[in-house]
Scaffold this motif. Structure first.
Motif, PDB file in Angstrom:
ATOM      1  N   LYS A 115       0.812  -1.226   0.000  1.00 42.04           N
ATOM      2  CA  LYS A 115       0.000   0.000   0.000  1.00 42.04           C
ATOM      3  C   LYS A 115       0.842   1.271   0.000  1.00 42.04           C
ATOM      4  O   LYS A 115       0.386   2.310  -0.465  1.00 42.04           O
ATOM      5  N   HIS A 116       2.072   1.214   0.487  1.00 34.26           N
ATOM      6  CA  HIS A 116       2.889   2.422   0.596  1.00 34.26           C
ATOM      7  C   HIS A 116       3.296   3.006  -0.765  1.00 34.26           C
ATOM      8  O   HIS A 116       3.054   4.191  -1.006  1.00 34.26           O
ATOM      9  N   PRO A 117       3.900   2.228  -1.657  1.00 36.54           N
ATOM     10  CA  PRO A 117       4.228   2.831  -2.959  1.00 36.54           C
ATOM     11  C   PRO A 117       2.990   3.148  -3.802  1.00 36.54           C
ATOM     12  O   PRO A 117       2.998   4.101  -4.574  1.00 36.54           O
ATOM     13  N   ILE A 118       1.915   2.373  -3.609  1.00 37.11           N
ATOM     14  CA  ILE A 118       0.680   2.655  -4.344  1.00 37.11           C
ATOM     15  C   ILE A 118       0.116   4.007  -3.902  1.00 37.11           C
ATOM     16  O   ILE A 118      -0.242   4.853  -4.729  1.00 37.11           O
ATOM     17  N   ARG A 119       0.050   4.231  -2.596  1.00 37.27           N
ATOM     18  CA  ARG A 119      -0.455   5.506  -2.059  1.00 37.27           C
ATOM     19  C   ARG A 119       0.452   6.659  -2.505  1.00 37.27           C
ATOM     20  O   ARG A 119      -0.024   7.719  -2.915  1.00 37.27           O
ATOM     21  N   ALA A 120       1.766   6.451  -2.445  1.00 40.95           N
ATOM     22  CA  ALA A 120       2.713   7.495  -2.849  1.00 40.95           C
ATOM     23  C   ALA A 120       2.527   7.845  -4.328  1.00 40.95           C
ATOM     24  O   ALA A 120       2.533   9.022  -4.694  1.00 40.95           O
ATOM     25  N   ALA A 121       2.346   6.842  -5.177  1.00 35.54           N
ATOM     26  CA  ALA A 121       2.160   7.094  -6.611  1.00 35.54           C
ATOM     27  C   ALA A 121       0.915   7.940  -6.850  1.00 35.54           C
ATOM     28  O   ALA A 121       0.930   8.879  -7.655  1.00 35.54           O
ATOM     29  N   ARG A 122      -0.155   7.630  -6.127  1.00 36.26           N
ATOM     30  CA  ARG A 122      -1.388   8.424  -6.277  1.00 36.26           C
ATOM     31  C   ARG A 122      -1.166   9.869  -5.844  1.00 36.26           C
ATOM     32  O   ARG A 122      -1.632  10.805  -6.508  1.00 36.26           O
ATOM     33  N   LEU A 123      -0.468  10.047  -4.723  1.00 35.28           N
ATOM     34  CA  LEU A 123      -0.174  11.408  -4.256  1.00 35.28           C
ATOM     35  C   LEU A 123       0.719  12.149  -5.241  1.00 35.28           C
ATOM     36  O   LEU A 123       0.517  13.334  -5.496  1.00 35.28           O
ATOM     37  N   PHE A 124       1.713  11.464  -5.775  1.00 35.55           N
ATOM     38  CA  PHE A 124       2.620  12.094  -6.740  1.00 35.55           C
ATOM     39  C   PHE A 124       1.847  12.565  -7.969  1.00 35.55           C
ATOM     40  O   PHE A 124       2.079  13.664  -8.470  1.00 35.55           O
ATOM     41  N   LEU A 125       0.944  11.743  -8.461  1.00 34.35           N
ATOM     42  CA  LEU A 125       0.135  12.139  -9.619  1.00 34.35           C
ATOM     43  C   LEU A 125      -0.747  13.333  -9.274  1.00 34.35           C
ATOM     44  O   LEU A 125      -0.868  14.271 -10.055  1.00 34.35           O
ATOM     45  N   GLU A 126      -1.345  13.293  -8.102  1.00 36.53           N
ATOM     46  CA  GLU A 126      -2.234  14.375  -7.662  1.00 36.53           C
ATOM     47  C   GLU A 126      -1.502  15.694  -7.468  1.00 36.53           C
ATOM     48  O   GLU A 126      -2.001  16.756  -7.828  1.00 36.53           O
ATOM     49  N   LYS A 127      -0.287  15.630  -6.924  1.00 35.34           N
ATOM     50  CA  LYS A 127       0.462  16.843  -6.584  1.00 35.34           C
ATOM     51  C   LYS A 127       1.421  17.293  -7.675  1.00 35.34           C
ATOM     52  O   LYS A 127       2.057  18.336  -7.562  1.00 35.34           O
ATOM     53  N   GLY A 128       1.571  16.500  -8.731  1.00 32.57           N
ATOM     54  CA  GLY A 128       2.438  16.885  -9.833  1.00 32.57           C
ATOM     55  C   GLY A 128       3.910  16.560  -9.637  1.00 32.57           C
ATOM     56  O   GLY A 128       4.776  17.239 -10.194  1.00 32.57           O
ATOM     57  N   VAL A 129       4.201  15.521  -8.885  1.00 31.60           N
ATOM     58  CA  VAL A 129       5.593  15.082  -8.681  1.00 31.60           C
ATOM     59  C   VAL A 129       6.007  14.228  -9.879  1.00 31.60           C
ATOM     60  O   VAL A 129       5.291  13.300 -10.265  1.00 31.60           O
ATOM     61  N   TRP A 130       7.143  14.549 -10.453  1.00 31.81           N
ATOM     62  CA  TRP A 130       7.692  13.736 -11.541  1.00 31.81           C
ATOM     63  C   TRP A 130       8.327  12.507 -10.913  1.00 31.81           C
ATOM     64  O   TRP A 130       9.154  12.620 -10.013  1.00 31.81           O
ATOM     65  N   PHE A 131       7.916  11.308 -11.405  1.00 30.44           N
ATOM     66  CA  PHE A 131       8.465  10.086 -10.833  1.00 30.44           C
ATOM     67  C   PHE A 131       8.398   8.936 -11.834  1.00 30.44           C
ATOM     68  O   PHE A 131       7.677   8.991 -12.817  1.00 30.44           O
ATOM     69  N   SER A 132       9.169   7.929 -11.544  1.00 29.28           N
ATOM     70  CA  SER A 132       9.064   6.649 -12.237  1.00 29.28           C
ATOM     71  C   SER A 132       9.259   5.569 -11.188  1.00 29.28           C
ATOM     72  O   SER A 132       9.618   5.852 -10.044  1.00 29.28           O
ATOM     73  N   THR A 133       9.007   4.344 -11.572  1.00 29.45           N
ATOM     74  CA  THR A 133       9.166   3.247 -10.625  1.00 29.45           C
ATOM     75  C   THR A 133      10.427   2.465 -10.947  1.00 29.45           C
ATOM     76  O   THR A 133      10.882   2.443 -12.096  1.00 29.45           O
ATOM     77  N   VAL A 134      10.978   1.842  -9.929  1.00 24.65           N
ATOM     78  CA  VAL A 134      12.151   0.993 -10.089  1.00 24.65           C
ATOM     79  C   VAL A 134      11.897  -0.310  -9.346  1.00 24.65           C
ATOM     80  O   VAL A 134      11.137  -0.354  -8.386  1.00 24.65           O
ATOM     81  N   MET A 135      12.568  -1.352  -9.818  1.00 26.61           N
ATOM     82  CA  MET A 135      12.458  -2.668  -9.182  1.00 26.61           C
ATOM     83  C   MET A 135      13.847  -3.273  -9.089  1.00 26.61           C
ATOM     84  O   MET A 135      14.523  -3.440 -10.100  1.00 26.61           O
TER      85      MET A 135
END
Length: 79
Positions: A45-65
């Motif tokens: 739930k943590h990276p999922i919640r963070a991704a939603r917040l980033f999209l909402e707030k306009g944070v540029w991001f990508s995911t890594v594995m």
């Protein structure tokens, strides 16, 4: 900056956006089952919640594995 999403909240997301910080959001698989096998129950739930917040707030991001012996068979699904 590389983050797991654990401590990301609205305030943090707003600060990251305001300061134009590029974030790499870390997942350990493309599925909850695999991610939580490596990071513990409830951790998906943590990276999922963070991704939603980033999209909402306009944070540029990508995911890594990070690929390891426990998740390498799932790497193709991640891509």
């Amino acid at each position: 900056m590389v983050l797991s999403g654990l401590l990301v909240n609205e305030y943090i997301a707003e600060k990251l956006a305001k300061n134009e910080v590029y974030v790499y959001l870390s997942f350990d698989g493309s599925e909850r089952r695999i991610h939580e096998a490596l990071r513990g129950p409830g951790s998906w739930k943590h990276p999922i919640r963070a991704a939603r917040l980033f999209l909402e707030k306009g944070v540029w991001f990508s995911t890594v594995m990070a690929v390891c012996k426990l998740n390498f068979r799932n790497a193709g699904n991640y891509v």
